[in-house]
Design a protein around this motif. Structure first.
Motif, PDB file in Angstrom:
ATOM      1  N   ALA A  38     -64.024 -19.449 -23.444  1.00 34.36           N
ATOM      2  CA  ALA A  38     -63.065 -19.270 -22.354  1.00 34.36           C
ATOM      3  C   ALA A  38     -63.758 -19.400 -21.006  1.00 34.36           C
ATOM      4  O   ALA A  38     -63.224 -20.009 -20.081  1.00 34.36           O
ATOM      5  N   VAL A  39     -64.959 -18.848 -20.894  1.00 37.81           N
ATOM      6  CA  VAL A  39     -65.691 -18.931 -19.634  1.00 37.81           C
ATOM      7  C   VAL A  39     -66.089 -20.370 -19.341  1.00 37.81           C
ATOM      8  O   VAL A  39     -65.963 -20.843 -18.215  1.00 37.81           O
ATOM      9  N   SER A  40     -66.556 -21.084 -20.353  1.00 40.82           N
ATOM     10  CA  SER A  40     -66.967 -22.467 -20.114  1.00 40.82           C
ATOM     11  C   SER A  40     -65.775 -23.343 -19.761  1.00 40.82           C
ATOM     12  O   SER A  40     -65.886 -24.244 -18.939  1.00 40.82           O
ATOM     13  N   LEU A  41     -64.637 -23.092 -20.352  1.00 36.17           N
ATOM     14  CA  LEU A  41     -63.453 -23.867 -20.010  1.00 36.17           C
ATOM     15  C   LEU A  41     -62.932 -23.494 -18.638  1.00 36.17           C
ATOM     16  O   LEU A  41     -62.433 -24.337 -17.904  1.00 36.17           O
ATOM     17  N   ALA A  42     -63.059 -22.220 -18.272  1.00 40.32           N
ATOM     18  CA  ALA A  42     -62.577 -21.787 -16.963  1.00 40.32           C
ATOM     19  C   ALA A  42     -63.445 -22.335 -15.844  1.00 40.32           C
ATOM     20  O   ALA A  42     -62.977 -22.545 -14.740  1.00 40.32           O
ATOM     21  N   SER A  43     -64.721 -22.593 -16.114  1.00 41.48           N
ATOM     22  CA  SER A  43     -65.607 -23.073 -15.067  1.00 41.48           C
ATOM     23  C   SER A  43     -65.435 -24.564 -14.784  1.00 41.48           C
ATOM     24  O   SER A  43     -66.009 -25.078 -13.849  1.00 41.48           O
ATOM     25  N   VAL A  44     -64.646 -25.246 -15.600  1.00 42.47           N
ATOM     26  CA  VAL A  44     -64.421 -26.666 -15.385  1.00 42.47           C
ATOM     27  C   VAL A  44     -63.665 -26.900 -14.089  1.00 42.47           C
ATOM     28  O   VAL A  44     -63.911 -27.849 -13.378  1.00 42.47           O
ATOM     29  N   GLY A  45     -62.760 -26.011 -13.750  1.00 42.37           N
ATOM     30  CA  GLY A  45     -62.034 -26.123 -12.484  1.00 42.37           C
ATOM     31  C   GLY A  45     -60.612 -26.607 -12.675  1.00 42.37           C
ATOM     32  O   GLY A  45     -60.086 -26.645 -13.772  1.00 42.37           O
ATOM     33  N   ASN A  89     -63.203 -33.357  -6.813  1.00 39.66           N
ATOM     34  CA  ASN A  89     -63.171 -33.196  -8.264  1.00 39.66           C
ATOM     35  C   ASN A  89     -62.671 -31.838  -8.719  1.00 39.66           C
ATOM     36  O   ASN A  89     -62.648 -31.552  -9.913  1.00 39.66           O
ATOM     37  N   GLY A  90     -62.293 -30.980  -7.779  1.00 40.23           N
ATOM     38  CA  GLY A  90     -61.776 -29.657  -8.154  1.00 40.23           C
ATOM     39  C   GLY A  90     -62.821 -28.758  -8.768  1.00 40.23           C
ATOM     40  O   GLY A  90     -62.502 -27.928  -9.612  1.00 40.23           O
ATOM     41  N   LEU A  91     -64.078 -28.919  -8.363  1.00 47.23           N
ATOM     42  CA  LEU A  91     -65.160 -28.099  -8.915  1.00 47.23           C
ATOM     43  C   LEU A  91     -65.235 -26.772  -8.184  1.00 47.23           C
ATOM     44  O   LEU A  91     -65.156 -26.727  -6.961  1.00 47.23           O
ATOM     45  N   ARG A  92     -65.413 -25.710  -8.924  1.00 47.96           N
ATOM     46  CA  ARG A  92     -65.565 -24.388  -8.320  1.00 47.96           C
ATOM     47  C   ARG A  92     -67.021 -24.003  -8.126  1.00 47.96           C
ATOM     48  O   ARG A  92     -67.327 -23.072  -7.403  1.00 47.96           O
TER      49      ARG A  92
END
Length: 108
Positions: A38-45, A89-92
Motif C-alpha cells: 500500500a505504501v509503495s503504491l501510494a508513493s507513485v502519486g 508527472n504528479g510525483l510527490r
C-alpha cells in the motif's frame, strides 16, 4: 437432579501453541506485506493526465531527477527543472525508479 460442573479451562498443548504461533506470525507477515504494498503504491502519486506532444525519457539505472533535469535543459537551473518534472508527472517525492517514463518540460 443433575449437578452442573464448571468446565475446566482450555489448555493448549505444545503442538497447539506452536500452531498458534505459526498462524499469528503468518497473519503478521501478511499484514506487513500488504502494508508495504500500500505504501509503495501510494508513493507513485496522482494518475498522470495525458501529455500529448510532450517529450519524455525513460529512467535508467543510477538516474536522478537532477541528472535528468541537467541533461534535458543544460542551460537552466537543475532544481527548477526537476521541480517542473515532478509537477508534470504528479510525483510527490524525488524517488524515481529505472524503467519509469517521465514527461519532461518542452523548450519554450
Amino acid at each position: 437432579m443433575r449437578v452442573k460442573r464448571p468446565r475446566p479451562p482450555v489448555r493448549l498443548t505444545r503442538r497447539g501453541r506452536a500452531a498458534l504461533v505459526v498462524v499469528v506470525a503468518a497473519l503478521s507477515l501478511g499484514g506487513f506485506w500488504l502494508g508495504t504494498r500500500a505504501v509503495s503504491l501510494a508513493s507513485v502519486g496522482q494518475p498522470v493526465p495525458s501529455h500529448a506532444g510532450l517529450p519524455w525519457v525513460v529512467v535508467g539505472p543510477g538516474d536522478t531527477l537532477w541528472t535528468i533535469a541537467g541533461a534535458v535543459s543544460p542551460g537552466r537551473d537543475a532544481t527548477a527543472v526537476a521541480d517542473e518534472i515532478m509537477r508534470l508527472n504528479g510525483l510527490r517525492s524525488s524517488l524515481i525508479r529505472p524503467g519509469t517514463r517521465l514527461y519532461i518540460p518542452s523548450d519554450r
